[in-house]
Design a protein around this motif. Structure first.
Motif, PDB file in Angstrom:
ATOM      1  N   VAL A   1       0.825  -1.208   0.000  1.00  0.00           N
ATOM      2  CA  VAL A   1       0.000   0.000   0.000  1.00  0.00           C
ATOM      3  C   VAL A   1       0.858   1.256   0.000  1.00  0.00           C
ATOM      4  O   VAL A   1       0.423   2.319  -0.467  1.00  0.00           O
ATOM      5  CB  VAL A   1      -0.960   0.017   1.208  1.00  0.00           C
ATOM      6  CG1 VAL A   1      -1.973  -1.106   1.095  1.00  0.00           C
ATOM      7  CG2 VAL A   1      -0.192  -0.073   2.521  1.00  0.00           C
ATOM      8  N   ARG A   2       2.080   1.173   0.508  1.00  0.00           N
ATOM      9  CA  ARG A   2       2.968   2.338   0.535  1.00  0.00           C
ATOM     10  C   ARG A   2       3.468   2.704  -0.858  1.00  0.00           C
ATOM     11  O   ARG A   2       3.925   3.827  -1.090  1.00  0.00           O
ATOM     12  CB  ARG A   2       4.137   2.087   1.471  1.00  0.00           C
ATOM     13  CG  ARG A   2       3.767   2.008   2.942  1.00  0.00           C
ATOM     14  CD  ARG A   2       4.886   1.466   3.795  1.00  0.00           C
ATOM     15  NE  ARG A   2       5.100   0.037   3.569  1.00  0.00           N
ATOM     16  CZ  ARG A   2       5.918  -0.718   4.300  1.00  0.00           C
ATOM     17  NH1 ARG A   2       6.603  -0.172   5.306  1.00  0.00           N
ATOM     18  NH2 ARG A   2       6.060  -2.002   4.056  1.00  0.00           N
ATOM     19  N   LEU A   3       3.392   1.765  -1.787  1.00  0.00           N
ATOM     20  CA  LEU A   3       3.876   1.992  -3.144  1.00  0.00           C
ATOM     21  C   LEU A   3       2.753   2.200  -4.149  1.00  0.00           C
ATOM     22  O   LEU A   3       3.001   2.649  -5.276  1.00  0.00           O
ATOM     23  CB  LEU A   3       4.743   0.809  -3.598  1.00  0.00           C
ATOM     24  CG  LEU A   3       5.970   0.483  -2.744  1.00  0.00           C
ATOM     25  CD1 LEU A   3       6.679  -0.742  -3.307  1.00  0.00           C
ATOM     26  CD2 LEU A   3       6.917   1.678  -2.686  1.00  0.00           C
ATOM     27  N   ALA A   4       1.526   1.886  -3.778  1.00  0.00           N
ATOM     28  CA  ALA A   4       0.402   1.967  -4.710  1.00  0.00           C
ATOM     29  C   ALA A   4       0.129   3.406  -5.129  1.00  0.00           C
ATOM     30  O   ALA A   4       0.170   4.327  -4.310  1.00  0.00           O
ATOM     31  CB  ALA A   4      -0.846   1.365  -4.075  1.00  0.00           C
ATOM     32  N   ALA A   5      -0.156   3.605  -6.410  1.00  0.00           N
ATOM     33  CA  ALA A   5      -0.523   4.928  -6.901  1.00  0.00           C
ATOM     34  C   ALA A   5      -1.843   5.360  -6.293  1.00  0.00           C
ATOM     35  O   ALA A   5      -2.755   4.548  -6.120  1.00  0.00           O
ATOM     36  CB  ALA A   5      -0.636   4.900  -8.426  1.00  0.00           C
ATOM     37  N   GLY A   6      -1.942   6.643  -5.958  1.00  0.00           N
ATOM     38  CA  GLY A   6      -3.194   7.183  -5.445  1.00  0.00           C
ATOM     39  C   GLY A   6      -4.228   7.295  -6.553  1.00  0.00           C
ATOM     40  O   GLY A   6      -3.926   7.120  -7.733  1.00  0.00           O
ATOM     41  N   PRO A   7      -5.476   7.618  -6.216  1.00  0.00           N
ATOM     42  CA  PRO A   7      -6.544   7.686  -7.216  1.00  0.00           C
ATOM     43  C   PRO A   7      -6.252   8.664  -8.354  1.00  0.00           C
ATOM     44  O   PRO A   7      -6.463   8.339  -9.528  1.00  0.00           O
ATOM     45  CB  PRO A   7      -7.766   8.134  -6.399  1.00  0.00           C
ATOM     46  CG  PRO A   7      -7.464   7.693  -5.006  1.00  0.00           C
ATOM     47  CD  PRO A   7      -5.984   7.833  -4.841  1.00  0.00           C
ATOM     48  N   ASP A   8      -5.758   9.864  -8.031  1.00  0.00           N
ATOM     49  CA  ASP A   8      -5.478  10.845  -9.088  1.00  0.00           C
ATOM     50  C   ASP A   8      -4.340  10.389  -9.988  1.00  0.00           C
ATOM     51  O   ASP A   8      -4.401  10.530 -11.212  1.00  0.00           O
ATOM     52  CB  ASP A   8      -5.142  12.205  -8.473  1.00  0.00           C
ATOM     53  CG  ASP A   8      -6.354  12.891  -7.867  1.00  0.00           C
ATOM     54  OD1 ASP A   8      -7.492  12.460  -8.163  1.00  0.00           O
ATOM     55  OD2 ASP A   8      -6.174  13.844  -7.100  1.00  0.00           O
ATOM     56  N   GLU A   9      -3.285   9.843  -9.383  1.00  0.00           N
ATOM     57  CA  GLU A   9      -2.159   9.357 -10.180  1.00  0.00           C
ATOM     58  C   GLU A   9      -2.576   8.187 -11.054  1.00  0.00           C
ATOM     59  O   GLU A   9      -2.177   8.097 -12.227  1.00  0.00           O
ATOM     60  CB  GLU A   9      -1.011   8.960  -9.252  1.00  0.00           C
ATOM     61  CG  GLU A   9      -0.334  10.145  -8.596  1.00  0.00           C
ATOM     62  CD  GLU A   9       0.493   9.753  -7.391  1.00  0.00           C
ATOM     63  OE1 GLU A   9       1.553  10.366  -7.183  1.00  0.00           O
ATOM     64  OE2 GLU A   9       0.067   8.849  -6.652  1.00  0.00           O
ATOM     65  N   SER A  10      -3.375   7.294 -10.523  1.00  0.00           N
ATOM     66  CA  SER A  10      -3.840   6.151 -11.305  1.00  0.00           C
ATOM     67  C   SER A  10      -4.674   6.597 -12.494  1.00  0.00           C
ATOM     68  O   SER A  10      -4.502   6.101 -13.616  1.00  0.00           O
ATOM     69  CB  SER A  10      -4.659   5.196 -10.424  1.00  0.00           C
ATOM     70  OG  SER A  10      -3.845   4.576  -9.460  1.00  0.00           O
ATOM     71  N   ARG A  11      -5.570   7.552 -12.264  1.00  0.00           N
ATOM     72  CA  ARG A  11      -6.403   8.043 -13.367  1.00  0.00           C
ATOM     73  C   ARG A  11      -5.542   8.712 -14.437  1.00  0.00           C
ATOM     74  O   ARG A  11      -5.776   8.553 -15.634  1.00  0.00           O
ATOM     75  CB  ARG A  11      -7.464   9.013 -12.832  1.00  0.00           C
ATOM     76  CG  ARG A  11      -8.649   8.326 -12.175  1.00  0.00           C
ATOM     77  CD  ARG A  11      -9.786   9.306 -11.906  1.00  0.00           C
ATOM     78  NE  ARG A  11      -9.462  10.230 -10.827  1.00  0.00           N
ATOM     79  CZ  ARG A  11      -9.760  10.034  -9.552  1.00  0.00           C
ATOM     80  NH1 ARG A  11     -10.366   8.919  -9.179  1.00  0.00           N
ATOM     81  NH2 ARG A  11      -9.450  10.934  -8.638  1.00  0.00           N
ATOM     82  N   TYR A  12      -4.546   9.476 -13.991  1.00  0.00           N
ATOM     83  CA  TYR A  12      -3.668  10.141 -14.945  1.00  0.00           C
ATOM     84  C   TYR A  12      -2.890   9.109 -15.767  1.00  0.00           C
ATOM     85  O   TYR A  12      -2.837   9.192 -17.000  1.00  0.00           O
ATOM     86  CB  TYR A  12      -2.699  11.061 -14.210  1.00  0.00           C
ATOM     87  CG  TYR A  12      -1.808  11.853 -15.135  1.00  0.00           C
ATOM     88  CD1 TYR A  12      -2.180  13.120 -15.572  1.00  0.00           C
ATOM     89  CD2 TYR A  12      -0.588  11.331 -15.581  1.00  0.00           C
ATOM     90  CE1 TYR A  12      -1.369  13.851 -16.432  1.00  0.00           C
ATOM     91  CE2 TYR A  12       0.224  12.053 -16.440  1.00  0.00           C
ATOM     92  CZ  TYR A  12      -0.168  13.308 -16.862  1.00  0.00           C
ATOM     93  OH  TYR A  12       0.642  14.010 -17.723  1.00  0.00           O
TER      94      TYR A  12
END
Length: 246
Positions: A7-18
């Motif tokens: 979870v510390r490495l997972a992209a956040g929602p905005d980064e994932s959408r981008y």
């Protein structure tokens, strides 16, 4: 066994959408961070070239020496902890446009917003930050970004085993500039100077340099089963405000 993203490495929602949208032609990524009326759109996604990574060890870092590096030796490139299959991989780039006005004239502001090394053609379903071989996951906090720093405006994909040979043209140019010697850089220009390629036949390996400003996270695109599909750098993320969409 499926790969589980920490979870510390997972992209956040905005980064994932981008990251999901930036490689889709016609996608709207939001608006310029300095102008909420100017929309940022993906106008082109295409292959730049193919590069050879025979060692399966990938460096994603600036190819330039740092100010405190002893010359003529190279600085130590940030090698990723993840391994890729030895082989030849295509590099894909996404161009965006975000029109703006200056002194009564309109400009398209076309730029490379993201690049990715395509390991497979499988669909990416999630993104995670890539750790370097010297990074310690226990020192990373949720929301923190780890990657490489580029004060020279450039990053690259390169074979780690051939790093010294592949970065030699940049060191030679750097050394000449410091000594007041003007000389062309011994690299191959691609896509109207947006990219530079270096090949070393001794190792059968390549380096591809691209635009990268400041602190840059490196993203691993994984499939639904957790297999590695791509390695990406999204330089345009911080220039966009709002959520990506179509």
């Amino acid at each position: 066994m499926d790969h589980e993203t920490d979870v510390r490495l997972a992209a956040g929602p905005d980064e994932s959408r981008y990251l999901d949208a930036v490689f889709v032609p016609g996608a709207q990524l939001g608006t310029r961070s300095d102008d909420p009326t100017a929309f940022v759109r993906v106008v082109e996604v295409r292959d730049v070239t193919k590069i050879r990574i025979p060692s399966g060890r990938l460096v994603v870092d600036s190819p330039w020496p740092e100010d405190d590096d002893p010359l003529p030796g190279p600085h130590v490139g940030r090698e990723l902890a993840v391994r890729i299959p030895a082989g030849v991989f295509r590099v894909e780039a996404a161009w965006t446009e975000a029109p703006y006005e200056f002194m009564g004239e309109r400009f398209a502001d076309r730029e490379v917003a993201a690049v990715r090394l395509c390991i497979t053609e499988d669909a990416v379903t999630r993104w995670e930050m890539a750790l370097g071989v010297e990074d310690d996951i226990e020192t990373v906090h949720a929301g923190e970004r780890v990657g490489f720093d580029s004060e020279t405006g450039m990053g690259c994909f390169a074979d780690a085993a051939a790093w010294e040979a592949l970065t030699a043209p940049f060191r030679a140019f750097w050394k000449g500039a410091r000594e007041g010697i003007g000389q062309p850089r011994d690299t191959e220009s691609l896509c109207n100077d947006f990219f530079e390629r270096v090949s070393d036949e001794g190792h059968g390996a390549d380096l591809l340099a691209f635009t990268a400003e400041g602190a840059c996270a490196v993203w691993l695109g994984r499939t639904a089963t957790g297999a590695l599909a791509s390695v990406a750098v999204a330089d345009g993320y911080h220039a966009v405000a709002g959520n990506p969409g179509r």
